[in-house]
Design an enzyme around this catalytic site. Sequence first.
Site, short mmCIF file in Angstrom:
data_model
loop_
_atom_site.label_atom_id
_atom_site.label_comp_id
_atom_site.label_asym_id
_atom_site.label_seq_id
_atom_site.Cartn_x
_atom_site.Cartn_y
_atom_site.Cartn_z
N CYS A 376 -27.42 39.44 4.62
CA CYS A 376 -26.21 38.67 4.34
C CYS A 376 -25.05 39.61 4.03
O CYS A 376 -24.59 40.33 4.91
CB CYS A 376 -26.46 37.65 3.24
SG CYS A 376 -25.23 36.31 3.23
N HIS A 462 -31.43 34.82 4.58
CA HIS A 462 -32.16 34.99 3.33
C HIS A 462 -33.57 34.41 3.51
O HIS A 462 -33.79 33.51 4.31
CB HIS A 462 -31.49 34.25 2.18
CG HIS A 462 -30.17 34.82 1.76
ND1 HIS A 462 -30.04 36.04 1.15
CD2 HIS A 462 -28.91 34.31 1.86
CE1 HIS A 462 -28.76 36.27 0.88
NE2 HIS A 462 -28.06 35.24 1.31
#
Length: 542
Positions: A376, A462
């Site tokens: 991310c 994630h």
Amino acid sequence: MSGIRGKGGMDGSGARGGGLLVAGTTSDAGKSVVTAGICRWLARKGVSVAPFKAQNMSLNSFVTREGAEIGRAQAMQAAAARVEPSALMNPVLLKPGSDRSSQVVLLGKPVGELSARGYFGRSGPAAHPPSGAASPGRTRYSGREALLGTVTECLEELRRTHDAVICEGAGSPAEINLRRTDIVNMGLARAARLPVVVVGDIDRGGVFASFFGTTALLSAADQRHVAAYLVNKFRGDVSLLEPGLEMLRDLTGRPTVGVLPFAHGLGIDEEDGLRVSLRGTVRESVVAPPYGADVLRIAVAAVPLMSNFTDVDALAAEPGVVVRFVDRPEELADADLVVLPGTRGTVRALEWLRERGLADAIARRAAEGRPVLGVCGGFQVLGERIEDEVESKAGTVAGLGLLPVRMRFAAEKTLARPVGEALGERVEGYEIHHGVAELLDGAEEPFLDGCRVGSVWGTHWHGSLESDGFRRAFLRRVAAAAGRAFVPAPDTRFGELREEQLDRLGDLIEEHADTDALLRLIEKGVPQGLPFVPPGAPAGTS
């Protein structure tokens, strides 16, 4: 369990389920763990139970199946309750972007970036319930106090569809400077007529003073809801504690309904802070012996505003994998893998990496073919360029240039639960980001929604390392690149380890709490006749 309706939720009568609020004398007293433990204990008894936290401040968040963002602690509590996470379980989520401002996520969707003063004020943007969720009607965000109606509607919806709802407070209920606008502690307890159990961390010391002082700082109306205390993290002989518990009952008129022993490794996904040492192992965990000849050492850069650092939990669960959080370049020297985790401040994290010399150390690693993984925000800093007029408003900023990617920050946040394939294995994950990646020429291999160049990988996903087959395949690639004779254990199943952890929390409640007293509170509500403990709250605070 005569008052709780039994397995399966609503009994057709239209009655609402019971409820309980777990408050704490301080932040990190154990509210999240106790809430999860009560949820698992009830679920094992066949009770349809749901967790709830009206307002959460956390950089660890999760995406529900309907695409709503909630705190990871509530997602884990939902797993403890054996129910699907929902935006109803955490209607207000605050994601800090600096010491003085946070992004406000309302009913699973971001509605604005506000200072603390703005959040406690009276104006703000409108928000709609998440699409597909069983949510209350349209809600307008207009300051913290006005959100009380929204959170009580969400709680009531959960109580209509579950036998019991176990609510978690935030910080301390005795924060007298915030009481007038409280929607998560005594403000919620009074609005929803909930009994309150106050948890105290005895490992910090002063637990009796904390219980007494917390109660004595509440108004008479608030004190009427404080029904009991629960001691957490006790070490030693409980019989030595019992005289103090009796004196506390004499002073306050309230019983202690449990003394939970100190136990290592029982934390669930944290909210209020990073509960790991920057130079220690994750949650004091003991590294199991390696399955192969070598251990694998993983260094996680402790970037500012680190988010979803729980991504590395699945790595730490592998036998022979040592995970450390680091903040100095010399700490990367013996690492076989460097992880750049998520962050709510991508440009700030990039500046931090450069200021500390970590950026140069990571670039040297990449040139030497030593593994680096960006997740991310960590993926975003690895690219060539970042265009950010949303998060930092810094404009165009040069990235580390280790991946052929340009990042443009969009006003709309991506919230998704993708499923895909990488390294020949099925992968599930979740996405929470404003950055939109443009992949340029030069990538050697696609990697989830990102790419790989040499030994550098980047993705927005994630949770991907929780997919067991993919995690093992990735670690084999890392070990090969690092020249380590490390072999992933073939039988590590992260989902089962999480379930075992949640069962341990349920065991704590079942074995060390007065479960009959807890059931009475959940079923019957606020006890009558609880005495007032002077002096009470200062005038004008409630």
